[in-house]
Write a protein that holds these residues in place. Structure first.
Motif, PDB file in Angstrom:
ATOM      1  N   UNK A   1     -66.382  41.133-123.250  1.00 27.27           N
ATOM      2  CA  UNK A   1     -65.986  42.516-123.510  1.00 27.27           C
ATOM      3  C   UNK A   1     -64.979  42.985-122.468  1.00 27.27           C
ATOM      4  N   UNK A   2     -65.167  42.593-121.232  1.00 30.99           N
ATOM      5  CA  UNK A   2     -64.266  43.009-120.163  1.00 30.99           C
ATOM      6  C   UNK A   2     -62.851  42.516-120.458  1.00 30.99           C
ATOM      7  N   UNK A   3     -62.712  41.255-120.876  1.00 30.74           N
ATOM      8  CA  UNK A   3     -61.397  40.706-121.197  1.00 30.74           C
ATOM      9  C   UNK A   3     -60.784  41.423-122.394  1.00 30.74           C
ATOM     10  N   UNK A   4     -61.570  41.678-123.417  1.00 24.21           N
ATOM     11  CA  UNK A   4     -61.056  42.364-124.595  1.00 24.21           C
ATOM     12  C   UNK A   4     -60.573  43.764-124.228  1.00 24.21           C
ATOM     13  N   UNK A   5     -61.235  44.388-123.282  1.00 26.14           N
ATOM     14  CA  UNK A   5     -60.847  45.734-122.872  1.00 26.14           C
ATOM     15  C   UNK A   5     -59.439  45.761-122.302  1.00 26.14           C
ATOM     16  N   UNK A   6     -59.012  44.729-121.598  1.00 31.39           N
ATOM     17  CA  UNK A   6     -57.679  44.721-121.015  1.00 31.39           C
ATOM     18  C   UNK A   6     -56.617  44.834-122.110  1.00 31.39           C
ATOM     19  N   UNK A   7     -56.774  44.115-123.207  1.00 32.08           N
ATOM     20  CA  UNK A   7     -55.767  44.156-124.263  1.00 32.08           C
ATOM     21  C   UNK A   7     -55.802  45.448-125.076  1.00 32.08           C
ATOM     22  N   UNK A   8     -56.817  46.266-124.908  1.00 31.42           N
ATOM     23  CA  UNK A   8     -56.796  47.566-125.583  1.00 31.42           C
ATOM     24  C   UNK A   8     -55.720  48.455-124.968  1.00 31.42           C
ATOM     25  N   UNK A   9     -55.231  48.112-123.775  1.00 32.11           N
ATOM     26  CA  UNK A   9     -54.193  48.890-123.108  1.00 32.11           C
ATOM     27  C   UNK A   9     -52.794  48.358-123.386  1.00 32.11           C
ATOM     28  N   UNK A  10     -52.664  47.384-124.286  1.00 33.46           N
ATOM     29  CA  UNK A  10     -51.337  46.861-124.629  1.00 33.46           C
ATOM     30  C   UNK A  10     -50.479  47.997-125.157  1.00 33.46           C
ATOM     31  N   UNK A  11     -49.262  48.077-124.641  1.00 34.10           N
ATOM     32  CA  UNK A  11     -48.355  49.153-125.031  1.00 34.10           C
ATOM     33  C   UNK A  11     -48.403  50.327-124.076  1.00 34.10           C
ATOM     34  N   UNK A  12     -49.177  50.216-123.013  1.00 28.96           N
ATOM     35  CA  UNK A  12     -49.250  51.295-122.018  1.00 28.96           C
ATOM     36  C   UNK A  12     -47.917  51.424-121.293  1.00 28.96           C
ATOM     37  N   UNK A  13     -47.753  52.553-120.615  1.00 25.41           N
ATOM     38  CA  UNK A  13     -46.545  52.804-119.836  1.00 25.41           C
ATOM     39  C   UNK A  13     -46.907  52.964-118.370  1.00 25.41           C
ATOM     40  N   UNK A  14     -45.960  52.677-117.511  1.00 30.54           N
ATOM     41  CA  UNK A  14     -46.189  52.721-116.067  1.00 30.54           C
ATOM     42  C   UNK A  14     -46.635  54.110-115.603  1.00 30.54           C
ATOM     43  N   UNK A  15     -46.252  55.159-116.294  1.00 24.36           N
ATOM     44  CA  UNK A  15     -46.635  56.511-115.912  1.00 24.36           C
ATOM     45  C   UNK A  15     -48.068  56.877-116.247  1.00 24.36           C
ATOM     46  N   UNK A  16     -48.746  56.042-117.028  1.00 25.57           N
ATOM     47  CA  UNK A  16     -50.137  56.298-117.391  1.00 25.57           C
ATOM     48  C   UNK A  16     -51.032  55.650-116.341  1.00 25.57           C
ATOM     49  N   UNK A  17     -51.233  56.371-115.235  1.00 29.50           N
ATOM     50  CA  UNK A  17     -51.964  55.771-114.112  1.00 29.50           C
ATOM     51  C   UNK A  17     -53.388  55.372-114.488  1.00 29.50           C
ATOM     52  N   UNK A  18     -54.006  56.069-115.403  1.00 29.87           N
ATOM     53  CA  UNK A  18     -55.359  55.721-115.828  1.00 29.87           C
ATOM     54  C   UNK A  18     -55.372  54.345-116.494  1.00 29.87           C
ATOM     55  N   UNK A  19     -54.432  54.089-117.398  1.00 31.42           N
ATOM     56  CA  UNK A  19     -54.350  52.790-118.067  1.00 31.42           C
ATOM     57  C   UNK A  19     -54.030  51.687-117.063  1.00 31.42           C
ATOM     58  N   UNK A  20     -53.102  51.952-116.157  1.00 30.89           N
ATOM     59  CA  UNK A  20     -52.723  50.954-115.150  1.00 30.89           C
ATOM     60  C   UNK A  20     -53.942  50.575-114.309  1.00 30.89           C
ATOM     61  N   UNK A  21     -54.686  51.548-113.875  1.00 27.44           N
ATOM     62  CA  UNK A  21     -55.877  51.277-113.055  1.00 27.44           C
ATOM     63  C   UNK A  21     -56.922  50.509-113.858  1.00 27.44           C
ATOM     64  N   UNK A  22     -57.121  50.880-115.107  1.00 23.85           N
ATOM     65  CA  UNK A  22     -58.094  50.161-115.935  1.00 23.85           C
ATOM     66  C   UNK A  22     -57.682  48.696-116.111  1.00 23.85           C
ATOM     67  N   UNK A  23     -56.405  48.440-116.269  1.00 20.05           N
ATOM     68  CA  UNK A  23     -55.932  47.058-116.392  1.00 20.05           C
ATOM     69  C   UNK A  23     -56.200  46.303-115.094  1.00 20.05           C
ATOM     70  N   UNK A  24     -55.819  46.889-113.963  1.00 13.14           N
ATOM     71  CA  UNK A  24     -56.030  46.233-112.665  1.00 13.14           C
ATOM     72  C   UNK A  24     -57.501  45.917-112.454  1.00 13.14           C
ATOM     73  N   UNK A  25     -58.366  46.799-112.892  1.00 10.19           N
ATOM     74  CA  UNK A  25     -59.814  46.598-112.723  1.00 10.19           C
ATOM     75  C   UNK A  25     -60.356  45.441-113.562  1.00 10.19           C
TER      76      UNK A  25
END
Length: 163
Positions: free
Chosen positions: A27-51
């Motif tokens: 599930x953790x790995x699948x969660x990363x790809x839910x952020x595909x298409x994010x933008x650098x200005x979306x700090x919440x998405x960026x942090x979730x990806x890094x996590x």
């Protein structure tokens, strides 16, 4: 009867524990790809990806460059407890950058600071190295395959990094 219950309870408990851990990891790995298409200005998405990436437990902070192009980020980690070689740091940077560039459309560079080991790489250099544009990658299996094939090559990994 009690002996039978005890004999069945332990293996059943272990099976449930292992199944639960496995589904959490997947599930953790699948969660990363839910952020595909994010933008650098979306700090919440960026942090979730890094996590979701390796060494997330040592992730300290991220600094986003969103005011001027090219857009990018600097990711700072606390000291990693295990002794790592220069190549292991480089591989970690390539792995994490590959995910970040695949999932964040407008990220053009990323810098990693592993407390004393700093690496900066651009999207264009990494895509040239792979021979494919990362925004075309649609799933984790495809990305993992690219990363593993590239890291297995004896090519000069350190040439990817901007000095």
């Amino acid at each position: 009867m009690k002996n039978i219950r005890k004999r069945l309870l332990l293996p059943l408990s272990l099976l449930l524990l292992l199944t639960g851990c496995s589904s959490i990891a997947n599930q953790k790995r699948e969660d990363a790809f839910q952020y595909k298409g994010s933008l650098i200005g979306d700090n919440s998405a960026v942090i979730h990806i890094i996590e979701q990436l390796p060494y997330a437990e040592k992730f300290h902070e991220v600094s986003l460059e969103t005011k001027t192009q090219p857009y990018g980020m600097t990711i700072m980690y606390e000291k990693i407890d295990t002794v790592m070689t220069e190549r292991e740091y480089e591989e970690a940077a390539v792995y994490n950058a590959s995910y970040l560039f695949t999932l964040i459309d407008n990220a053009e560079w990323v810098a990693f600071d592993f407390e004393g080991h700093s690496y900066k790489m651009s999207r264009s250099k990494l895509e040239d190295w792979y021979g494919k544009e990362l925004h075309d990658v649609t799933n984790e299996n495809e990305l993992e395959t690219f990363i593993q094939r590239a890291l297995e090559q004896e090519s000069a990994l350190h040439q990817l990094f901007i000095k």
